[in-house]
Scaffold this active site. Structure first.
Site, PDB file in Angstrom:
ATOM      1  CG  ASP A 108      -0.923 -20.812   0.912  1.00 58.19           C
ATOM      2  OD1 ASP A 108      -0.458 -20.296   1.531  1.00 58.19           O
ATOM      3  OD2 ASP A 108      -0.545 -21.689   0.081  1.00 58.19           O
ATOM      4  CE1 TYR A 157      -4.006  -2.136   0.611  1.00 53.62           C
ATOM      5  CE2 TYR A 157      -2.317  -3.525   1.408  1.00 53.62           C
ATOM      6  CZ  TYR A 157      -3.650  -3.210   1.172  1.00 53.62           C
ATOM      7  OH  TYR A 157      -4.599  -4.435   1.025  1.00 53.62           O
ATOM      8  CE  LYS A 191       2.170 -18.137  -0.543  1.00 53.15           C
ATOM      9  NZ  LYS A 191       1.684 -19.718  -0.436  1.00 53.15           N
ATOM     10  CG  ASP A 227      -7.432  -5.547   2.233  1.00 55.90           C
ATOM     11  OD1 ASP A 227      -8.564  -5.705   2.489  1.00 55.90           O
ATOM     12  OD2 ASP A 227      -7.234  -5.004   1.021  1.00 55.90           O
TER      13      ASP A 227
END
Ligand code: NAI
Length: 422
Positions: free
Chosen positions: A284, A165, A235, A308
């Site tokens: 994930d 961001y 990750k 998010d």
């Protein structure tokens, strides 16, 4: 408007009977009995859901404390109303007042499409350094897309100032992108195969300082609220320097004096009362687990982008953003808000679901330590849902399940909740 609500009149004044919350040097708060709480009504459905929230919060505070405590609500302007009355979307007096008041609440604010118009939400975040976005997700009895939604009761702590961001991006085939590519190939050991001529590049910065302050806040919250199973996601296996580092820094925080013996990091550990267990979960995997066994997690610590995704998935499990509150929290400063947008398609019809903002009001009460009042809101919301009463979106959800439901307006819904507070 009730007598303890002061609407904006050619400026903002502190009402005589209210007192500002004090932000002490150690960043803890002193809460007066009559705290001044500024509110931003919001655009679109804001003028409908904000009075509904105030109605319910007032009733809960009155029921819990009689006359000994009361919120003194003061309207501050932002968004369309601010533009209309002052010519600016986020006037300086709004920021100044919010700073003095420390804690506030807001409805949704639209970001008009157009060049040069910046989001007020991000301006507020920057002005107060709200570095943690906190989203508790729990089920209150509303219709949901999953069976057995009571299994979902967790809080997502999303880092709010770092990550992709940052807005440093280079579009494909621009001089800048080619320059950065050139630097990476020639000086940083990048290989041609991953960096062809036509790449666009987005930069993903992640800081140790920002990560650690966020993780400390999340762990303190987990300990204070008895949330045992805490996951830090990322990750880290792929993005070692950013998400991997984030996870490592989180585990370093767990070793700090403040958390010794209270935050367990051994995968086999069983946390006792007053302890939490911190685990590392690949993003994930977490997304899958949230659907398959959401009961496994009480709190999730995430980077900005992963946070998010995860907070929206978690919200969807219990019916969507209309049922989830949120808080933007920094060093003491806090601004609570509904999680949905301005819903222009239904604005002005008095049919918007006010629950996200009402539950944000309850979250704000918890933040200032008025737990008796927040509990009353949770219990009354549960009762209205048990009684199958709701705005059209809620009623439609019940009917879809083949159940009867009474459809009411936003105003009536707030009254039904307030009536169930005793
Ligand atoms: P949205 O949340 O406003 O609307 C999406 C859909 O959900 C619409 O069909 C709407 O009618 C429905 N909906 C949303 N809230 C509802 C409620 N309380 N009760 C019943 N139905 C509801 O999302 P959208 O259209 O993407 O965004 C509209 C504007 O809101 C944009 O300008 C966006 O920037 C802004 N926004 C502001 C946020 C904030 O202030 N925190 C958060 C999200 C969006």
């Amino acid at each position: 408007m009730p007598e303890n609500v002061y609407t904006w009149e050619k400026g903002i004044a502190k009402p005589e009977k209210g007192e500002f919350i004090e932000l002490k040097e150690d960043k803890t708060l002193r809460i007066p009995s009559y705290p001044v709480i500024p509110f931003i009504e919001g655009d679109g459905i804001g003028p409908e859901i904000t009075p509904a929230m105030i109605r319910v919060v007032n009733r809960a505070v009155e029921s819990a404390y009689g006359d000994s405590r009361k919120i003194v609500w003061v309207e501050i302007l932002a968004g369309d109303k601010a533009q209309e009355k002052t010519g600016e979307r986020l006037p300086k007096e709004t920021l100044d007042f919010l700073k003095k008041a420390v804690v506030g609440i807001k409805g949704p604010l639209g970001t008009p499409v157009g060049k040069g118009i910046r989001s007020i939400n991000s301006a507020l975040r920057r002005a107060f350094d709200f570095y943690s976005a906190v989203r508790p997700v729990y089920w209150m009895g509303q219709p949901t897309p999953i069976p057995d939604p009571a299994r979902v009761d967790l809080v997502v702590f999303r880092e709010n100032t770092d990550d992709v961001y940052a807005g440093v991006e280079f579009f494909s085939r621009t001089e800048e992108a080619l320059k950065v590519r050139d630097f990476l190939l020639k000086e940083m050991g990048a290989k041609e195969e991953g960096f062809p001529q036509d790449i666009g590049i987005t930069v993903k910065p992640m800081s140790e300082f920002k990560t650690k302050r966020h993780v400390r806040k999340a762990l303190r919250y987990a300990l204070e609220t008895n949330r045992k199973n805490v996951a830090v996601i990322g990750k880290g296996n792929i993005m070692k320097a950013t998400e991997g580092a984030f996870i490592n820094w989180a585990f370093e925080v767990a070793q700090e004096e403040e958390f010794k013996g209270r935050v367990l990091t051994d995968p086999e550990a069983e946390p006792a009362k007053g302890q939490v267990k911190l685990s590392k979960v690949i993003t994930d995997q977490m997304l899958m687990q949230l659907v398959l066994k959401p009961e496994a997690w009480d709190l999730i610590i995430a980077q900005n982008l992963n946070g998010d995704y995860v907070s929206d998935l978690a919200a969807a499990l219990i019916g969507g953003p209309g049922f989830v509150p949120s808080g933007n929290i920094g060093d003491g400063y806090a601004l609570f808000e509904s999680t949905h947008g301005t819903a222009l398609d239904i604005a002005g019809k008095n049919i918007a679901n006010p629950l996200s903002l009402i539950l944000s009001g309850a979250m704000m009460l918890e933040y200032i330590g008025w737990k008796e009042a927040s509990e009353k809101i949770y219990s009354a919301v549960r009762k209205t849902l048990e009684d199958r009463i709701g705005t059209p979106d809620i009623a439609a959800g019940f009917r879809k399940r083949g159940e009867e439901a009474r459809e009411v307006s936003t105003t009536e819904y707030a009254e039904e909740i307030a009536r169930r507070i005793n």
